[in-house]
Write a protein that holds these residues in place. Sequence first.
Motif, PDB file in Angstrom:
ATOM      1  N   PHE A  58       1.603   8.524 -17.410  1.00  0.00           N
ATOM      2  CA  PHE A  58       2.775   8.514 -18.284  1.00  0.00           C
ATOM      3  C   PHE A  58       3.113   9.920 -18.762  1.00  0.00           C
ATOM      4  O   PHE A  58       4.289  10.262 -18.933  1.00  0.00           O
ATOM      5  N   MET A  59       2.103  10.760 -18.946  1.00  0.00           N
ATOM      6  CA  MET A  59       2.363  12.150 -19.314  1.00  0.00           C
ATOM      7  C   MET A  59       3.047  12.900 -18.178  1.00  0.00           C
ATOM      8  O   MET A  59       4.003  13.650 -18.409  1.00  0.00           O
ATOM      9  N   GLU A  60       2.577  12.686 -16.939  1.00  0.00           N
ATOM     10  CA  GLU A  60       3.223  13.367 -15.815  1.00  0.00           C
ATOM     11  C   GLU A  60       4.652  12.876 -15.626  1.00  0.00           C
ATOM     12  O   GLU A  60       5.550  13.674 -15.333  1.00  0.00           O
ATOM     13  N   ARG A  61       4.875  11.589 -15.797  1.00  0.00           N
ATOM     14  CA  ARG A  61       6.238  11.082 -15.647  1.00  0.00           C
ATOM     15  C   ARG A  61       7.144  11.636 -16.730  1.00  0.00           C
ATOM     16  O   ARG A  61       8.316  11.918 -16.483  1.00  0.00           O
ATOM     17  N   TRP A  62       6.620  11.811 -17.955  1.00  0.00           N
ATOM     18  CA  TRP A  62       7.439  12.384 -19.022  1.00  0.00           C
ATOM     19  C   TRP A  62       7.773  13.838 -18.726  1.00  0.00           C
ATOM     20  O   TRP A  62       8.899  14.289 -18.955  1.00  0.00           O
ATOM     21  N   VAL A  63       6.795  14.577 -18.190  1.00  0.00           N
ATOM     22  CA  VAL A  63       7.024  15.988 -17.906  1.00  0.00           C
ATOM     23  C   VAL A  63       8.040  16.156 -16.791  1.00  0.00           C
ATOM     24  O   VAL A  63       8.958  16.989 -16.878  1.00  0.00           O
ATOM     25  N   THR A  64       7.896  15.388 -15.726  1.00  0.00           N
ATOM     26  CA  THR A  64       8.751  15.574 -14.542  1.00  0.00           C
ATOM     27  C   THR A  64      10.024  14.738 -14.581  1.00  0.00           C
ATOM     28  O   THR A  64      10.931  14.966 -13.776  1.00  0.00           O
ATOM     29  N   ARG A  65      10.092  13.759 -15.508  1.00  0.00           N
ATOM     30  CA  ARG A  65      11.221  12.823 -15.570  1.00  0.00           C
ATOM     31  C   ARG A  65      11.458  12.165 -14.210  1.00  0.00           C
ATOM     32  O   ARG A  65      12.582  12.004 -13.732  1.00  0.00           O
ATOM     33  N   ASP A  66      10.375  11.792 -13.566  1.00  0.00           N
ATOM     34  CA  ASP A  66      10.431  11.151 -12.250  1.00  0.00           C
ATOM     35  C   ASP A  66      10.470   9.644 -12.460  1.00  0.00           C
ATOM     36  O   ASP A  66       9.457   9.007 -12.736  1.00  0.00           O
ATOM     37  N   ARG A  67      11.656   9.049 -12.331  1.00  0.00           N
ATOM     38  CA  ARG A  67      11.843   7.620 -12.598  1.00  0.00           C
ATOM     39  C   ARG A  67      11.841   6.765 -11.339  1.00  0.00           C
ATOM     40  O   ARG A  67      11.852   5.547 -11.436  1.00  0.00           O
ATOM     41  N   GLY A  68      11.833   7.370 -10.169  1.00  0.00           N
ATOM     42  CA  GLY A  68      11.891   6.590  -8.938  1.00  0.00           C
ATOM     43  C   GLY A  68      10.543   6.008  -8.562  1.00  0.00           C
ATOM     44  O   GLY A  68       9.490   6.390  -9.085  1.00  0.00           O
ATOM     45  N   GLU A  69      10.568   5.037  -7.657  1.00  0.00           N
ATOM     46  CA  GLU A  69       9.333   4.456  -7.136  1.00  0.00           C
ATOM     47  C   GLU A  69       8.813   5.325  -5.999  1.00  0.00           C
ATOM     48  O   GLU A  69       9.574   5.817  -5.170  1.00  0.00           O
ATOM     49  N   ARG A  70       7.508   5.492  -5.953  1.00  0.00           N
ATOM     50  CA  ARG A  70       6.881   6.363  -4.981  1.00  0.00           C
ATOM     51  C   ARG A  70       5.852   5.567  -4.191  1.00  0.00           C
ATOM     52  O   ARG A  70       4.834   5.140  -4.736  1.00  0.00           O
ATOM     53  N   HIS A  71       6.111   5.364  -2.903  1.00  0.00           N
ATOM     54  CA  HIS A  71       5.198   4.637  -2.027  1.00  0.00           C
ATOM     55  C   HIS A  71       4.579   5.541  -0.966  1.00  0.00           C
ATOM     56  O   HIS A  71       3.774   5.076  -0.163  1.00  0.00           O
ATOM     57  N   LEU A  72       4.972   6.814  -0.937  1.00  0.00           N
ATOM     58  CA  LEU A  72       4.389   7.778  -0.010  1.00  0.00           C
ATOM     59  C   LEU A  72       3.428   8.681  -0.767  1.00  0.00           C
ATOM     60  O   LEU A  72       3.728   9.136  -1.878  1.00  0.00           O
ATOM     61  N   CYS A  73       2.281   8.945  -0.163  1.00  0.00           N
ATOM     62  CA  CYS A  73       1.269   9.790  -0.800  1.00  0.00           C
ATOM     63  C   CYS A  73       1.703  11.257  -0.763  1.00  0.00           C
ATOM     64  O   CYS A  73       2.320  11.715   0.199  1.00  0.00           O
ATOM     65  N   ASP A  74       1.377  11.967  -1.821  1.00  0.00           N
ATOM     66  CA  ASP A  74       1.550  13.415  -1.827  1.00  0.00           C
ATOM     67  C   ASP A  74       0.362  14.079  -1.146  1.00  0.00           C
ATOM     68  O   ASP A  74      -0.784  13.636  -1.310  1.00  0.00           O
ATOM     69  N   ARG A  75       0.622  15.114  -0.390  1.00  0.00           N
ATOM     70  CA  ARG A  75      -0.486  15.952   0.061  1.00  0.00           C
ATOM     71  C   ARG A  75      -0.919  16.812  -1.113  1.00  0.00           C
ATOM     72  O   ARG A  75      -0.081  17.412  -1.795  1.00  0.00           O
ATOM     73  N   PRO A  76      -2.217  16.897  -1.403  1.00  0.00           N
ATOM     74  CA  PRO A  76      -2.649  17.640  -2.593  1.00  0.00           C
ATOM     75  C   PRO A  76      -2.116  19.063  -2.657  1.00  0.00           C
ATOM     76  O   PRO A  76      -1.808  19.558  -3.746  1.00  0.00           O
TER      77      PRO A  76
ATOM     78  N   HIS B  80       0.825  -1.200   0.000  1.00  0.00           N
ATOM     79  CA  HIS B  80       0.000   0.000   0.000  1.00  0.00           C
ATOM     80  C   HIS B  80       0.863   1.255   0.000  1.00  0.00           C
ATOM     81  O   HIS B  80       1.981   1.274   0.521  1.00  0.00           O
ATOM     82  N   THR B  81       0.281   2.320  -0.580  1.00  0.00           N
ATOM     83  CA  THR B  81       0.851   3.632  -0.324  1.00  0.00           C
ATOM     84  C   THR B  81       0.468   4.067   1.093  1.00  0.00           C
ATOM     85  O   THR B  81      -0.415   3.482   1.718  1.00  0.00           O
ATOM     86  N   GLN B  82       1.134   5.084   1.602  1.00  0.00           N
ATOM     87  CA  GLN B  82       0.856   5.555   2.956  1.00  0.00           C
ATOM     88  C   GLN B  82       1.186   7.031   3.046  1.00  0.00           C
ATOM     89  O   GLN B  82       1.959   7.565   2.247  1.00  0.00           O
ATOM     90  N   TRP B  83       0.571   7.697   4.012  1.00  0.00           N
ATOM     91  CA  TRP B  83       0.833   9.114   4.218  1.00  0.00           C
ATOM     92  C   TRP B  83       2.191   9.292   4.899  1.00  0.00           C
ATOM     93  O   TRP B  83       2.603   8.447   5.692  1.00  0.00           O
ATOM     94  N   PRO B  84       2.896  10.369   4.604  1.00  0.00           N
ATOM     95  CA  PRO B  84       4.187  10.601   5.267  1.00  0.00           C
ATOM     96  C   PRO B  84       4.020  10.714   6.772  1.00  0.00           C
ATOM     97  O   PRO B  84       3.007  11.201   7.277  1.00  0.00           O
ATOM     98  N   GLY B  85       5.019  10.248   7.494  1.00  0.00           N
ATOM     99  CA  GLY B  85       5.020  10.307   8.944  1.00  0.00           C
ATOM    100  C   GLY B  85       6.281   9.691   9.497  1.00  0.00           C
ATOM    101  O   GLY B  85       7.086   9.106   8.758  1.00  0.00           O
ATOM    102  N   PRO B  86       6.507   9.811  10.791  1.00  0.00           N
ATOM    103  CA  PRO B  86       7.705   9.231  11.395  1.00  0.00           C
ATOM    104  C   PRO B  86       7.785   7.729  11.142  1.00  0.00           C
ATOM    105  O   PRO B  86       6.816   6.994  11.352  1.00  0.00           O
TER     106      PRO B  86
END
Length: 551
Positions: free
Chosen positions: A362-380, A246-252
């Motif tokens: 895929f469009m957002e990844r192309w724009v940002t060139r973000d190739r890493g894995e993301r398991h933490l949720c972004d705050r909107p 699962h993804t999860q919210w950032p925290g300690p």
Amino acid sequence: MVRMPLSRGQGQLEARAVRSAERTTEWLDRRLPLLDAARTTLRKAFPDHWSFLLGELALYSFVVLLVTGVWLTLFFEPSMSEVVYQGSYVPLRGVRMSEAFASTLHISFDVRGGLLIRQIHHWAALVMAAAVGVHMLRVFFTGAFRRPREANWLIGLTLFLLTMLEGFAGYSLPDDLLSGTGLRTAQGFVLSVPVVGTYLSMFLFGGEFPGHDIVSRLYPVHILLLPGALLAGVVLHLILVFHLKHTQWPGPGRTNRNVVGKPMFPQFAVRSAGLLAMVFGVLAVLGAVAQINPVWNYGPYRPDHVSSGAQPDWYLGFVEGAMRLLPGFETRLWGHTVSWNPFLPAVVFPLLFFLALYLYPFMERWVTRDRGERHLCDRPRDVPVRTALGVAGITFYGLLLLAGGQDIVALTFDIPLNALTWCLRVGVLVGPLVAFWLTRRVCLALQWHDRSRLSEGDETGEVGQSVEGGYREPRSPVTAEERHALVRRDLPRPLPRPEPGSPAGVPARLRSVLSGWFHGDRVPFPGEDTADGEQRDDRAPAGAGGDGRNA
């Protein structure tokens, strides 16, 4: 309560049963890793946040649909053969109708509990569509569609489309005047397709509308084909959730390499079982006290009748609104007449809309060139452009949904219909732009508020007077947990602009401009990516599965 001692024979029998069960378990475990798999599964960690229950709400609504749908199939007759109704509903006695509509009346008035099950089934369909839609919005606004979950985003969108089609198919089966009007509208969509529209219509309806085959053809699609596809999609979705974690919210203690939460058994299982019971209970109450789709008020479908104030279910209302707002016009090309309304709003627009949703990760990844894995949720608020795009889309959809019932709105509020239509036409064009601008500004304002909290602390609501006579408000520092959640923003940096005269091509320059627009606006936080958070790392973390941690 006194427990009687077992006799010698009973004790031997129980011991043999225990040994037999142990040998069977060992035999199976040597051939299939059941015990290890069960141990790992039962200890899997699930994040403890209400927003992660939206997917379960959709799943349990689907369970209710399956259970009630199986019961309804025992009494429904999927036939358009005409009969004369002689049932217990007196106002329609002696009226000619299809067997499908007569069996729907039979379920509603003559089968014990039939009306309750029908209404639970319909409410469950609406709740499932809403839950899937809100779940997809949660995934979008938190960035949970990013690598490695692009496939789950595609599966979720497909499940949403299948849910809409399943709802429309079930809504059309009773063959009442309202559902027949919806089928007639759908046939207009098919006929508007250039060149092949007439052939598609003849194939679907088995002849000129309404034909004699549409209900009998929709029936297996509704009870077999689409539920099977939904079930397969749900199973695949859950497999990927378990595999990718699962993804999860950032925290300690929460990183891209672990999951902090409650174990599946017993904590999560008990909470999930409680949610299942609540879904069953709420849908049962809705089915008992909130009337929905009273087909006996509409009567059987007749091609020469149209029900006034006809509206589709909410999840298809945006198509109806798009048709009502687009002026009607047509073009004659090479011997073929192209009716742009409904072809553009009912065929082209939904295809382009969902194609954009499918391609967005895929469009957002192309724009940002973000190739890493993301398991933490972004705050909107930390990704203002993405959040603003989502709110603009919701505004666009809401205005189209309102336009789908503009005649009811005009009648209810005594507004001129033409004036309301033109206001909605302007609103559909201007509203999303205004919503985008406002949302982006609000997100940046919330970031500045978070920055002030980090640097100055929270307001206490107390005012003190100094010995010199001045007044000041003491501030309380932000807790360590809140500080970690605020500072821990693992966001891509804007790409550098190519230098003038560099050999960079148009795609590279376009990407750098879009990257600056997408991630350029952010408020720097004191201590960001230093003591309170992890250093940013665009590389894929070692061990994609992660080590589940339980809090």
